[in-house]
Scaffold this motif. Structure first.
Motif, PDB file in Angstrom:
ATOM      1  N   TYR A  16      -0.393   6.852   0.510  1.00  0.00           N
ATOM      2  CA  TYR A  16       0.027   5.569  -0.295  1.00  0.00           C
ATOM      3  C   TYR A  16       1.346   5.007   0.078  1.00  0.00           C
ATOM      4  CZ  TYR A  16      -4.510   5.872  -2.834  1.00  0.00           C
ATOM      5  OH  TYR A  16      -5.870   5.955  -2.997  1.00  0.00           O
ATOM      6  N   GLY A  17       2.090   5.741   0.602  1.00  0.00           N
ATOM      7  CA  GLY A  17       3.327   5.260   1.100  1.00  0.00           C
ATOM      8  C   GLY A  17       3.437   4.174   1.702  1.00  0.00           C
ATOM      9  N   ALA A  18       3.914   3.021   1.303  1.00  0.00           N
ATOM     10  CA  ALA A  18       3.937   1.827   2.143  1.00  0.00           C
ATOM     11  C   ALA A  18       5.134   1.019   1.339  1.00  0.00           C
ATOM     12  CB  ALA A  18       2.650   1.184   1.837  1.00  0.00           C
ATOM     13  N   LEU A 272      10.524  14.431  -0.322  1.00  0.00           N
ATOM     14  CA  LEU A 272       9.301  14.565  -1.035  1.00  0.00           C
ATOM     15  C   LEU A 272       9.776  15.473  -2.053  1.00  0.00           C
ATOM     16  CD1 LEU A 272       6.289  14.463  -1.528  1.00  0.00           C
ATOM     17  CD2 LEU A 272       6.080  16.066   0.419  1.00  0.00           C
ATOM     18  N   ALA A 273      10.485  16.644  -1.811  1.00  0.00           N
ATOM     19  CA  ALA A 273      10.917  17.763  -2.432  1.00  0.00           C
ATOM     20  C   ALA A 273      11.889  17.455  -3.544  1.00  0.00           C
ATOM     21  CB  ALA A 273      11.835  19.088  -1.550  1.00  0.00           C
ATOM     22  N   LEU A 274      12.732  16.330  -3.046  1.00  0.00           N
ATOM     23  CA  LEU A 274      13.658  15.648  -4.154  1.00  0.00           C
ATOM     24  C   LEU A 274      12.985  15.145  -5.359  1.00  0.00           C
ATOM     25  CD1 LEU A 274      16.387  14.525  -1.756  1.00  0.00           C
ATOM     26  CD2 LEU A 274      16.782  16.125  -3.339  1.00  0.00           C
ATOM     27  N   LEU A 275      11.886  14.285  -4.786  1.00  0.00           N
ATOM     28  CA  LEU A 275      11.181  13.561  -5.738  1.00  0.00           C
ATOM     29  C   LEU A 275      10.270  14.444  -6.876  1.00  0.00           C
ATOM     30  CD1 LEU A 275       9.986  10.769  -6.815  1.00  0.00           C
ATOM     31  CD2 LEU A 275       8.314  10.944  -5.025  1.00  0.00           C
ATOM     32  N   GLY A 434      -1.382   8.535 -11.451  1.00  0.00           N
ATOM     33  CA  GLY A 434      -1.220   7.127 -11.011  1.00  0.00           C
ATOM     34  C   GLY A 434       0.015   6.255 -11.378  1.00  0.00           C
ATOM     35  N   ARG A 435       0.836   6.966 -12.094  1.00  0.00           N
ATOM     36  CA  ARG A 435       1.982   6.300 -12.449  1.00  0.00           C
ATOM     37  C   ARG A 435       2.812   6.363 -11.507  1.00  0.00           C
ATOM     38  NH1 ARG A 435       3.728   7.376 -18.783  1.00  0.00           N
ATOM     39  NH2 ARG A 435       1.579   7.312 -19.726  1.00  0.00           N
ATOM     40  N   MET A 436       2.960   7.155 -10.608  1.00  0.00           N
ATOM     41  CA  MET A 436       3.640   7.210  -9.437  1.00  0.00           C
ATOM     42  C   MET A 436       3.378   6.071  -8.229  1.00  0.00           C
ATOM     43  SD  MET A 436       4.846  10.549  -7.087  1.00  0.00           S
ATOM     44  CE  MET A 436       5.716  11.232  -8.584  1.00  0.00           C
ATOM     45  N   PHE A 437       2.190   5.952  -8.263  1.00  0.00           N
ATOM     46  CA  PHE A 437       1.648   4.810  -7.392  1.00  0.00           C
ATOM     47  C   PHE A 437       1.330   3.416  -7.932  1.00  0.00           C
ATOM     48  CE2 PHE A 437       0.706   9.223  -6.240  1.00  0.00           C
ATOM     49  CZ  PHE A 437       0.928   9.440  -4.848  1.00  0.00           C
ATOM     50  N   VAL A 438       1.893   3.002  -9.352  1.00  0.00           N
ATOM     51  CA  VAL A 438       1.426   1.870  -9.813  1.00  0.00           C
ATOM     52  C   VAL A 438       1.706   0.804  -9.412  1.00  0.00           C
ATOM     53  CG1 VAL A 438       3.563   1.905 -11.513  1.00  0.00           C
ATOM     54  CG2 VAL A 438       1.537   0.847 -12.367  1.00  0.00           C
ATOM     55  N   ARG A 439       2.766   0.944  -8.380  1.00  0.00           N
ATOM     56  CA  ARG A 439       3.125  -0.312  -7.638  1.00  0.00           C
ATOM     57  C   ARG A 439       1.926  -0.544  -6.387  1.00  0.00           C
ATOM     58  NH1 ARG A 439       9.049   0.745  -5.173  1.00  0.00           N
ATOM     59  NH2 ARG A 439       8.778  -1.089  -4.021  1.00  0.00           N
ATOM     60  N   ASN A 440       1.515   0.646  -6.067  1.00  0.00           N
ATOM     61  CA  ASN A 440       0.291   0.262  -5.045  1.00  0.00           C
ATOM     62  C   ASN A 440      -1.151  -0.223  -5.636  1.00  0.00           C
ATOM     63  OD1 ASN A 440       1.993   2.915  -4.414  1.00  0.00           O
ATOM     64  ND2 ASN A 440       1.008   2.322  -2.358  1.00  0.00           N
ATOM     65  N   ILE A 441      -1.147   0.197  -7.006  1.00  0.00           N
ATOM     66  CA  ILE A 441      -2.267  -0.322  -7.792  1.00  0.00           C
ATOM     67  C   ILE A 441      -2.035  -1.733  -7.934  1.00  0.00           C
ATOM     68  CG2 ILE A 441      -3.527  -0.056  -9.980  1.00  0.00           C
ATOM     69  CD1 ILE A 441      -2.561   2.924  -9.686  1.00  0.00           C
ATOM     70  N   ALA A 442      -1.033  -2.357  -8.586  1.00  0.00           N
ATOM     71  CA  ALA A 442      -0.794  -3.692  -8.803  1.00  0.00           C
ATOM     72  C   ALA A 442      -0.917  -4.512  -7.558  1.00  0.00           C
ATOM     73  CB  ALA A 442       0.768  -3.762  -9.386  1.00  0.00           C
ATOM     74  N   MET A 443      -0.541  -3.873  -6.384  1.00  0.00           N
ATOM     75  CA  MET A 443      -0.329  -4.689  -5.059  1.00  0.00           C
ATOM     76  C   MET A 443      -1.887  -5.174  -4.926  1.00  0.00           C
ATOM     77  SD  MET A 443       2.076  -2.492  -2.830  1.00  0.00           S
ATOM     78  CE  MET A 443       1.426  -3.096  -1.424  1.00  0.00           C
ATOM     79  N   VAL A 444      -2.934  -4.633  -5.496  1.00  0.00           N
ATOM     80  CA  VAL A 444      -4.218  -4.867  -5.127  1.00  0.00           C
ATOM     81  C   VAL A 444      -4.501  -6.477  -5.691  1.00  0.00           C
ATOM     82  CG1 VAL A 444      -6.669  -4.381  -5.862  1.00  0.00           C
ATOM     83  CG2 VAL A 444      -5.247  -2.440  -5.002  1.00  0.00           C
ATOM     84  N   PHE A 457      10.358  -5.313   1.452  1.00  0.00           N
ATOM     85  CA  PHE A 457      10.368  -4.581   0.240  1.00  0.00           C
ATOM     86  C   PHE A 457      10.776  -3.235   0.328  1.00  0.00           C
ATOM     87  CE2 PHE A 457       6.742  -8.049  -0.270  1.00  0.00           C
ATOM     88  CZ  PHE A 457       7.595  -8.576  -1.339  1.00  0.00           C
ATOM     89  N   SER A 458      11.088  -2.410  -0.762  1.00  0.00           N
ATOM     90  CA  SER A 458      11.204  -1.153  -0.510  1.00  0.00           C
ATOM     91  C   SER A 458      10.096  -0.260  -0.458  1.00  0.00           C
ATOM     92  CB  SER A 458      12.069  -0.658  -1.700  1.00  0.00           C
ATOM     93  OG  SER A 458      11.600  -0.873  -2.947  1.00  0.00           O
ATOM     94  N   ARG A 459      10.110   1.035  -0.124  1.00  0.00           N
ATOM     95  CA  ARG A 459       8.944   2.175  -0.218  1.00  0.00           C
ATOM     96  C   ARG A 459       8.603   2.119  -1.527  1.00  0.00           C
ATOM     97  NH1 ARG A 459       6.300   3.305   4.251  1.00  0.00           N
ATOM     98  NH2 ARG A 459       5.855   5.355   3.919  1.00  0.00           N
ATOM     99  N   THR A 460       6.853   2.225  -1.704  1.00  0.00           N
ATOM    100  CA  THR A 460       6.655   2.187  -3.065  1.00  0.00           C
ATOM    101  C   THR A 460       6.615   3.626  -3.676  1.00  0.00           C
ATOM    102  OG1 THR A 460       4.353   2.689  -2.213  1.00  0.00           O
ATOM    103  CG2 THR A 460       4.624   0.419  -2.668  1.00  0.00           C
ATOM    104  N   VAL A 461       6.916   4.592  -2.785  1.00  0.00           N
ATOM    105  CA  VAL A 461       7.233   6.164  -3.097  1.00  0.00           C
ATOM    106  C   VAL A 461       7.737   6.891  -2.339  1.00  0.00           C
ATOM    107  CG1 VAL A 461       4.994   6.558  -4.754  1.00  0.00           C
ATOM    108  CG2 VAL A 461       4.961   6.596  -2.330  1.00  0.00           C
TER     109      VAL A 461
END
Length: 461
Positions: A16-18, A272-275, A434-444, A457-461
């Motif tokens: 989902y990284g986009a 990824l480890a920082l997140l 899904g909270r971490m990917f909520v931007r991706n979900i909204a993009m739908v 745009f910045s990266r979603t995650v």
């Protein structure tokens, strides 16, 4: 399984990284038109049906004494404090012109100074700007309103904080980014710990209701060990809210980022480890993961608003005040009045020329269509309250949700399979992961995505 395990799904980050919008508005600012009809803004401001709606005021103070290399904000780096004087005169004139359009008996329940660095202004200049605001608009008592300001601890003393409280400010947002001196040097933001501690202590002493701290992961020379030390220090300071942004290295858009050594940036594996570290440490410490990159103590009004489904988003991010008309003041500021978004000229010369000529400085904007309004509300519900109740949209908009959004719901099946959302016949819920990917979900649900340059745009995650 811990809360952090439920929230953090590293197996899905690559999938989902986009690049995608942060949805401080829908449609996003990329859809604003240069041929915007200023009459649309005036009619929305003068709408007699809006008198039950409170006002929100945003002031953009673009000046910074020094520039942080990571910054993508609209700013003017200068050590010449006199540059603020003509700009303040223009802000006061703009206050007068905007106030003439609105029923100023409408109370102001939210006010925010952003930048740049608002504390670039002297104490007297801050007093003058707030006095002009109160002269033309009816601010609620600070016990009822949300009055916030962004603070650079390098530019603020305990005396500054006391003065801001006297002016009516009751919330502070502090820029920190990282406490590690090597990282600070690399991004040109040297900020010893005691500066931040002094400002936070002063804010608590003078009764500020909420203190928020901004951090950034993904900066040059950051390691898991070094950022753990930063997080440990922050947790000892116990701010009410934390925003922990992933650094977006886009030197093609932001010239100052070319000063950052790209070879010193963390690898994708380290990011990824920082997140993961951020999610684990903050949730283990009791912070609620609001969504995207925001965390709040359960007692903070941000967490309470999400629990009661009253959380909202505006151009400053998450907000507890929904349904306000937002008036933007200053260069590049954006307002939302009724179904109209309007943005001022970004550059100081163009902004100043308009104001000095007695004109609003609005240079672009958009009037929302019925479809825009519906999708805006859907995206806002997802981003803020992490759910969609189909019957609410059917009642408000006269649509049959399942048929009107059949293609979007079909595209969400992959999110369902991955455990990010759950859907029933009458609702859609964003699950903890899904909270971490909520931007991706909204993009739908974003009708414009296919027409927008995603690299903006910045990266979603």
């Amino acid at each position: 399984m811990s809360d952090a395990d439920l929230l953090f799904r590293p197996d899905l980050l690559a999938k989902y990284g986009a690049n995608g919008p942060r949805y401080t508005s829908y449609p996003t600012a990329l859809q604003f038109r240069d041929d915007f009809n200023l009459d649309d803004y005036r009619h929305a401001a003068e709408d007699p049906g809006a008198t039950d709606t409170d006002l929100s005021l945003y002031f953009h103070i673009p000046f910074c004494d020094t520039v942080c290399f990571y910054c993508g904000c609209n700013k003017v780096a200068t050590k010449n404090r006199a540059r603020a004087k003509p700009y303040l005169k223009q802000l006061v004139r703009e206050i007068e012109m905007q106030a003439a359009l609105f029923d100023t008996k409408r109370p102001v329940s939210q006010l925010h100074w952003g930048g740049g660095t608002p504390t670039f202004l002297s104490l007297d200049e801050m007093s003058a700007l707030m006095a002009a605001t109160r002269e033309h608009f009816a601010l609620r008592p600070d016990s009822e309103g949300e009055y916030s300001i962004e603070i650079d601890p390098r530019e603020a003393s305990a005396r500054t904080v006391a003065h801001l409280r006297q002016l009516g400010f009751n919330r502070l947002s502090l820029g920190v980014q990282d406490f590690d001196p090597i990282v600070q040097e690399a991004v040109n933001r040297v900020q010893p710990l005691d500066m931040t501690v002094n400002v936070m202590n002063a804010a608590r002493e003078h009764g500020f209701e909420s203190i928020s701290v901004d951090l950034i992961y993904g900066l040059p020379h950051q390691t898991v060990q070094s950022f753990r030390r930063t997080l440990d220090t922050i947790l000892m300071l116990a701010p009410d809210r934390l925003s922990v942004f992933g650094y977006a290295h886009m030197p093609q858009l932001f010239k100052m980022q070319r000063q950052i050594d790209a070879a010193a940036l963390p690898t994708p594996a380290t990011r990824l480890a920082l997140l993961q570290l951020v999610v684990e440490q903050l949730t283990d410490a009791g912070y609620v993961y609001i969504g995207m990159d925001h965390f709040a103590l359960p007692t903070d009004e941000l967490a309470r608003a999400q629990a009661t489904r009253t959380l909202h988003r505006n151009f400053q991010g998450y907000s507890t005040r929904a349904d306000c008309d937002l008036i933007g003041f200053g260069a590049s500021s954006i307002g939302k009045v009724g179904d109209v978004y309007a943005q001022n000229a970004k550059e100081l010369p163009a902004y100043g020329a308009a104001i000095d000529a007695g004109r609003l400085a609005i240079s672009r904007g958009i009037r929302l269509s019925a479809d825009d309004r519906l999708r805006r509300d859907i995206i806002t519900e997802l981003m803020c309250n992490l759910e969609l109740r189909f019957d609410e949209f059917e009642a408000a908009y006269g649509v049959r949700f399942l048929s009107a959004f059949a293609p979007e719901l079909e595209r969400l099946r992959g999110f369902e399979a991955d455990g990010l959302v759950a859907r029933s016949s009458n609702r859609l819920d964003v699950l903890p992961a899904g909270r971490m990917f909520v931007r991706n979900i909204a993009m739908v649900f974003d009708h414009y995505l296919g027409t927008q340059p995603m690299e903006r745009f910045s990266r979603t995650v």
